[in-house]
Design a protein around this motif. Structure first.
Motif, PDB file in Angstrom:
ATOM      1  N   MET A  80       6.809  18.965   5.936  1.00 14.43           N
ATOM      2  CA  MET A  80       6.329  17.618   5.632  1.00 14.43           C
ATOM      3  C   MET A  80       4.962  17.730   4.959  1.00 14.43           C
ATOM      4  SD  MET A  80       7.074  14.396   5.780  1.00 14.43           S
ATOM      5  CE  MET A  80       8.385  14.323   6.992  1.00 14.43           C
ATOM      6  N   SER A  81       4.725  16.862   3.969  1.00 16.88           N
ATOM      7  CA  SER A  81       3.476  16.931   3.225  1.00 16.88           C
ATOM      8  C   SER A  81       2.316  16.409   4.069  1.00 16.88           C
ATOM      9  CB  SER A  81       3.599  16.102   1.949  1.00 16.88           C
ATOM     10  OG  SER A  81       3.777  14.743   2.259  1.00 16.88           O
ATOM     11  N   GLU A  82       1.111  16.779   3.664  1.00 15.64           N
ATOM     12  CA  GLU A  82      -0.093  16.326   4.343  1.00 15.64           C
ATOM     13  C   GLU A  82      -0.251  14.817   4.188  1.00 15.64           C
ATOM     14  OE1 GLU A  82      -4.948  16.987   3.981  1.00 15.64           O
ATOM     15  OE2 GLU A  82      -3.541  18.119   2.732  1.00 15.64           O
ATOM     16  N   GLU A  83      -0.738  14.156   5.229  1.00 12.65           N
ATOM     17  CA  GLU A  83      -0.930  12.706   5.170  1.00 12.65           C
ATOM     18  C   GLU A  83      -2.294  12.392   4.572  1.00 12.65           C
ATOM     19  OE1 GLU A  83       0.418   9.685   8.283  1.00 12.65           O
ATOM     20  OE2 GLU A  83      -1.725   9.855   8.709  1.00 12.65           O
ATOM     21  N   HIS A  84      -2.310  11.445   3.637  1.00 13.24           N
ATOM     22  CA  HIS A  84      -3.549  10.994   3.014  1.00 13.24           C
ATOM     23  C   HIS A  84      -3.818   9.551   3.418  1.00 13.24           C
ATOM     24  CE1 HIS A  84      -2.135  14.304   0.379  1.00 13.24           C
ATOM     25  NE2 HIS A  84      -3.428  14.581   0.296  1.00 13.24           N
ATOM     26  N   SER A  85      -5.084   9.219   3.608  1.00 12.64           N
ATOM     27  CA  SER A  85      -5.443   7.882   4.075  1.00 12.64           C
ATOM     28  C   SER A  85      -6.157   7.106   2.978  1.00 12.64           C
ATOM     29  CB  SER A  85      -6.356   7.981   5.310  1.00 12.64           C
ATOM     30  OG  SER A  85      -5.683   8.600   6.380  1.00 12.64           O
ATOM     31  N   VAL A  86      -5.892   5.807   2.946  1.00 10.43           N
ATOM     32  CA  VAL A  86      -6.522   4.910   1.985  1.00 10.43           C
ATOM     33  C   VAL A  86      -6.461   3.504   2.578  1.00 10.43           C
ATOM     34  CG1 VAL A  86      -4.402   4.394   0.676  1.00 10.43           C
ATOM     35  CG2 VAL A  86      -6.615   4.312  -0.478  1.00 10.43           C
ATOM     36  N   PRO A  87      -7.460   2.683   2.374  1.00 11.36           N
ATOM     37  CA  PRO A  87      -7.403   1.337   2.961  1.00 11.36           C
ATOM     38  C   PRO A  87      -6.240   0.486   2.455  1.00 11.36           C
ATOM     39  CG  PRO A  87      -9.661   1.897   2.429  1.00 11.36           C
ATOM     40  CD  PRO A  87      -8.817   2.990   1.845  1.00 11.36           C
ATOM     41  N   VAL A  88      -5.950   0.522   1.147  1.00  6.83           N
ATOM     42  CA  VAL A  88      -4.928  -0.363   0.587  1.00  6.83           C
ATOM     43  C   VAL A  88      -4.003   0.435  -0.317  1.00  6.83           C
ATOM     44  CG1 VAL A  88      -4.478  -2.395  -0.837  1.00  6.83           C
ATOM     45  CG2 VAL A  88      -6.471  -2.367   0.671  1.00  6.83           C
ATOM     46  N   LEU A  89      -2.697   0.252  -0.109  1.00  7.44           N
ATOM     47  CA  LEU A  89      -1.677   0.808  -0.993  1.00  7.44           C
ATOM     48  C   LEU A  89      -0.956  -0.340  -1.665  1.00  7.44           C
ATOM     49  CD1 LEU A  89       0.086   3.130  -2.112  1.00  7.44           C
ATOM     50  CD2 LEU A  89       1.509   2.902  -0.055  1.00  7.44           C
ATOM     51  N   ILE A  90      -0.981  -0.381  -2.988  1.00  7.75           N
ATOM     52  CA  ILE A  90      -0.332  -1.433  -3.775  1.00  7.75           C
ATOM     53  C   ILE A  90       0.909  -0.835  -4.419  1.00  7.75           C
ATOM     54  CG2 ILE A  90      -0.579  -3.038  -5.704  1.00  7.75           C
ATOM     55  CD1 ILE A  90      -3.616  -2.988  -5.177  1.00  7.75           C
ATOM     56  N   VAL A  91       2.044  -1.470  -4.187  1.00  6.29           N
ATOM     57  CA  VAL A  91       3.322  -0.974  -4.698  1.00  6.29           C
ATOM     58  C   VAL A  91       3.776  -1.878  -5.831  1.00  6.29           C
ATOM     59  CG1 VAL A  91       5.691  -0.357  -4.117  1.00  6.29           C
ATOM     60  CG2 VAL A  91       3.877  -0.123  -2.389  1.00  6.29           C
ATOM     61  N   GLY A  92       3.653  -1.396  -7.065  1.00  7.66           N
ATOM     62  CA  GLY A  92       4.042  -2.180  -8.234  1.00  7.66           C
ATOM     63  C   GLY A  92       2.858  -2.452  -9.132  1.00  7.66           C
ATOM     64  N   ALA A  93       2.945  -1.993 -10.387  1.00 11.83           N
ATOM     65  CA  ALA A  93       1.830  -2.106 -11.331  1.00 11.83           C
ATOM     66  C   ALA A  93       2.130  -3.120 -12.420  1.00 11.83           C
ATOM     67  CB  ALA A  93       1.505  -0.745 -11.936  1.00 11.83           C
ATOM     68  N   GLY A  94       2.584  -4.309 -12.014  1.00 13.50           N
ATOM     69  CA  GLY A  94       2.700  -5.432 -12.928  1.00 13.50           C
ATOM     70  C   GLY A  94       1.449  -6.276 -12.866  1.00 13.50           C
ATOM     71  N   ILE A 148       1.358   8.654   3.184  1.00 14.04           N
ATOM     72  CA  ILE A 148       0.131   7.897   2.981  1.00 14.04           C
ATOM     73  C   ILE A 148      -0.060   6.978   4.183  1.00 14.04           C
ATOM     74  CG2 ILE A 148      -1.103   6.240   1.540  1.00 14.04           C
ATOM     75  CD1 ILE A 148       0.558   7.163  -0.827  1.00 14.04           C
ATOM     76  N   ARG A 149      -1.208   7.045   4.770  1.00 13.86           N
ATOM     77  CA  ARG A 149      -1.581   6.127   5.841  1.00 13.86           C
ATOM     78  C   ARG A 149      -2.559   5.112   5.263  1.00 13.86           C
ATOM     79  NH1 ARG A 149       0.172   4.090  10.739  1.00 13.86           N
ATOM     80  NH2 ARG A 149      -1.623   3.503  12.029  1.00 13.86           N
ATOM     81  N   CYS A 150      -2.257   3.832   5.420  1.00 12.69           N
ATOM     82  CA  CYS A 150      -3.121   2.787   4.859  1.00 12.69           C
ATOM     83  C   CYS A 150      -3.336   1.685   5.890  1.00 12.69           C
ATOM     84  CB  CYS A 150      -2.529   2.210   3.569  1.00 12.69           C
ATOM     85  SG  CYS A 150      -0.866   1.537   3.727  1.00 12.69           S
ATOM     86  N   ASP A 151      -4.405   0.946   5.704  1.00  8.88           N
ATOM     87  CA  ASP A 151      -4.651  -0.215   6.555  1.00  8.88           C
ATOM     88  C   ASP A 151      -3.709  -1.357   6.201  1.00  8.88           C
ATOM     89  OD1 ASP A 151      -6.928   0.784   8.075  1.00  8.88           O
ATOM     90  OD2 ASP A 151      -8.033   0.684   6.188  1.00  8.88           O
ATOM     91  N   TYR A 152      -3.473  -1.531   4.878  1.00  7.62           N
ATOM     92  CA  TYR A 152      -2.613  -2.619   4.410  1.00  7.62           C
ATOM     93  C   TYR A 152      -1.765  -2.139   3.243  1.00  7.62           C
ATOM     94  CZ  TYR A 152      -5.794  -5.441   7.190  1.00  7.62           C
ATOM     95  OH  TYR A 152      -6.533  -5.950   8.235  1.00  7.62           O
ATOM     96  N   LEU A 153      -0.522  -2.583   3.231  1.00  5.89           N
ATOM     97  CA  LEU A 153       0.399  -2.294   2.127  1.00  5.89           C
ATOM     98  C   LEU A 153       0.755  -3.612   1.458  1.00  5.89           C
ATOM     99  CD1 LEU A 153       3.401   0.129   2.121  1.00  5.89           C
ATOM    100  CD2 LEU A 153       3.702  -2.189   1.257  1.00  5.89           C
ATOM    101  N   ILE A 154       0.671  -3.640   0.131  1.00 11.57           N
ATOM    102  CA  ILE A 154       0.941  -4.858  -0.622  1.00 11.57           C
ATOM    103  C   ILE A 154       2.137  -4.631  -1.538  1.00 11.57           C
ATOM    104  CG2 ILE A 154      -0.080  -6.712  -1.960  1.00 11.57           C
ATOM    105  CD1 ILE A 154      -1.703  -5.912   0.553  1.00 11.57           C
ATOM    106  N   GLY A 155       3.178  -5.424  -1.367  1.00 12.05           N
ATOM    107  CA  GLY A 155       4.353  -5.340  -2.220  1.00 12.05           C
ATOM    108  C   GLY A 155       4.234  -6.267  -3.412  1.00 12.05           C
ATOM    109  N   THR A 156       3.970  -5.684  -4.569  1.00 13.90           N
ATOM    110  CA  THR A 156       3.962  -6.433  -5.835  1.00 13.90           C
ATOM    111  C   THR A 156       5.009  -5.805  -6.744  1.00 13.90           C
ATOM    112  OG1 THR A 156       2.162  -5.027  -6.683  1.00 13.90           O
ATOM    113  CG2 THR A 156       1.529  -7.106  -5.644  1.00 13.90           C
ATOM    114  N   ASP A 157       6.152  -5.493  -6.147  1.00 12.87           N
ATOM    115  CA  ASP A 157       7.172  -4.696  -6.828  1.00 12.87           C
ATOM    116  C   ASP A 157       8.351  -5.522  -7.334  1.00 12.87           C
ATOM    117  OD1 ASP A 157       7.665  -5.108  -4.104  1.00 12.87           O
ATOM    118  OD2 ASP A 157       8.796  -3.266  -3.846  1.00 12.87           O
ATOM    119  N   GLY A 158       8.088  -6.772  -7.732  1.00 11.74           N
ATOM    120  CA  GLY A 158       9.063  -7.543  -8.493  1.00 11.74           C
ATOM    121  C   GLY A 158      10.113  -8.260  -7.669  1.00 11.74           C
ATOM    122  N   GLY A 159      10.980  -8.971  -8.381  1.00  9.89           N
ATOM    123  CA  GLY A 159      11.984  -9.804  -7.737  1.00  9.89           C
ATOM    124  C   GLY A 159      12.973  -9.032  -6.897  1.00  9.89           C
ATOM    125  N   ARG A 160      13.211  -7.775  -7.217  1.00 13.64           N
ATOM    126  CA  ARG A 160      14.123  -6.938  -6.432  1.00 13.64           C
ATOM    127  C   ARG A 160      13.363  -6.076  -5.432  1.00 13.64           C
ATOM    128  NH1 ARG A 160      17.942  -4.867 -11.487  1.00 13.64           N
ATOM    129  NH2 ARG A 160      18.726  -6.936 -12.079  1.00 13.64           N
TER     130      ARG A 160
END
Length: 521
Positions: free
Chosen positions: A1-15, A163-175
């Motif tokens: 298993m890969s090493e875990e990286h931490s970040v406050p916010v993970l944003i999924v989707g670059a629209g 990835i360990r994050c405080d918050y995950l944001i789904g901006t990954d579209g209609g699907r």
């Protein structure tokens, strides 16, 4: 298993939603990652119309000059009967509203046309200026959450990363994968018999770049009769839009589009070439049951999808991100976590209202505005009149509230600083901070003088309002205003309007406890 990286916010989707949110957080110094499973940023023109309120957001984010240089005022419509012009109409005439003009409180009164690929490119470049970047070819494949954060698994080239994050944001579209993984419902309707083809193409023939050309045989604008070509500014391309039935979809090729153009218009003097991008859409009108589940949020098309009628989809996505960004930044800096509950409370009613509006416009199909639209410069389609009145962060305790209230968009206004130099309110508001305006006579509120400056407004003070534009913008009479405090949120909406020499300061202090980190020391 890969090493875990931490970040406050993970944003999924670059629209548009993900990039706007990333820019807003990055300028607040929030560490974040933006991932997108695509190999490149979106290359099409799909969301090509920016509404006035979105232009104000882009002004605040520092990209308005690039947006203006890469676009143009929204074009007029030109309808043809074969090769003859049947009529010309402006966008305002099509919408049934007054022609917009700049006013002291509205610097960007008109919609702006710019291909979506260029908007995304500008936002991505701004993110890089702020120290961030988009990680392409990187897909979210799983996530779990607990009381302290979210554990996400992403994959790039088949290689997993934790990835360990405080918050995950789904901006990954209609699907949205994020929405589906959360098990959040997506209620609404799909117009099963309708399809829309959108593509970017070059055009040879007698069509200028300054119109939306509605090509028909007899001047009818029915969806089955027209082939639309929108000139895309600062490019050699047009956006083609063709509405078809589900059982009669032409080939999604250059040849298929040429045949369809000639069939609908009766013309052979217009030749299409260099089809850069094309896609077939089903018209969906849907909204998520929830915009937040624990530490995971939905924004943009992941939370709501619209008909393209009225040009609200991309713009509503940008507003979602702009609403969420400052709240995430505040909570990560120590503000009460309950502040994040206000994202859903404020944005869900807006999305629901706009879904209904765009659906009514879709059904009108170029036959004029729906009967329930108001002909005013603050028309909902511009998103300038949308507000959060009655919401949890709109406090207005004045005995006689005026036409402008807490929850409304804060106006712009030309004025002068104390040294007599010209400035404007949007220059004062620009940035990730709260702004406190003090009208009338009275002491500085001690509660906030050590947090951010109190800006006095009047014929003397920090902002000189000799022409009354600031007072007028806030619905205040400069003669009878008395003492009044107006707190502007970082997203440019009025959070608090309060008066009274004693109670105003206490009211302000109570409001700030909800939206800012607690004072220490």
């Amino acid at each position: 298993m890969s090493e875990e990286h931490s970040v406050p916010v993970l944003i999924v989707g670059a629209g548009p939603a993900g990039l706007t949110l990333a820019c807003d957080l990055a300028r607040r110094g929030v560490r974040l990652r933006v991932i997108d499973k695509a190999d490149w940023l979106f290359i099409g023109s799909r969301g090509k119309g920016l509404q006035p309120r979105t232009l104000e957001v882009f002004d605040d984010l520092g990209v308005i000059d690039a947006i203006v240089a890469s676009g143009a005022p929204f074009p007029g419509f030109r309808c043809y009967a074969n090769d003859q012009v049947a009529w010309d109409r402006s966008l305002a005439q099509m919408l049934g509203i007054r022609e917009p003009v700049p006013t002291p409180d509205i610097p960007y009164p008109s919609a702006w046309i710019i291909p979506q690929w260029r908007t995304d490119e500008i936002l991505a470049a701004r993110l890089e200026q702020l120290g961030g970047r988009v990680e392409l070819s990187t897909e979210l494949v799983a996530f779990t959450q607990d009381a302290d954060g979210v554990s996400a698994t992403v994959a790039r080239g088949g290689v997993p990363e934790q990835i360990r994050c405080d918050y995950l944001i789904g901006t990954d579209g209609g699907r949205s994968f994020v929405r589906k993984a959360l098990g959040v419902g997506f209620a609404g309707e799909t117009f099963e018999t309708e399809r829309t083809i959108i593509g970017d193409v070059r055009v040879d023939g007698p069509l200028d770049h300054d119109h939306c050309h509605l090509l028909t045989r007899a001047g009818s604008t029915g969806s089955a009769d027209r082939f639309s070509l929108w000139g895309l500014p600062v490019t050699d391309y047009f956006q083609l839009v063709v509405n078809v039935t589900a059982d009669a979809v032409p080939d999604l090729t250059l040849e298929g589009m040429q045949v369809e153009l000639e069939r609908r218009s009766g013309r052979t003097d217009i030749r299409l070439h260099d089809l850069r991008w094309i896609s077939l859409y089903r018209v969906n009108v849907r909204m998520a049951d929830r915009f937040r589940v624990g530490r995971v949020f939905l924004a943009g098309d992941a939370a709501h999808v619209h008909s393209s009628a009225g040009g609200q989809g991309l713009n509503t996505s940008v507003q979602d991100a702009y609403n969420l960004g400052w709240k995430l930044g505040a909570v990560l800096s120590g503000a009460p976590a309950d502040l994040l509950d206000t994202y859903e409370a404020e944005r869900m009613p807006i999305a629901a209202d706009l879904l209904g509006l765009t659906t009514r416009w879709h059904r009108q199909d170029f036959k004029g505005p729906p009967a329930d639209t108001e002909p005013s410069p603050g028309h909902k389609l511009s998103q300038l009149s949308l507000n959060y009145r009655g919401g949890p962060l709109a406090w207005d305790d004045r005995a006689e509230p005026g036409s402008v209230r807490a929850g409304d968009r804060a106006p712009d206004a030309p004025c002068h600083d104390a040294a007599g130099n010209p400035t404007r309110l949007f220059d004062i508001f620009r940035g990730p901070h709260f702004t406190l305006l003090s009208f009338g006579e009275g002491p500085h509120p001690a509660e906030v003088t050590n947090r951010f400056p109190v800006i006095r407004v009047g014929r003397a003070g920090d902002l000189i309002d000799n022409e009354g534009h600031i007072h007028h913008g806030f619905g205040l009479d400069p003669i009878t205003v008395g003492q009044q405090l107006v707190l502007i949120r970082p997203d440019g909406y009025i959070g608090l309007m309060t008066d009274g020499p004693g109670s105003a300061e206490e009211r302000l202090g109570n409001y700030l406890k909800l939206v800012t980190p607690a004072r220490t020391g």
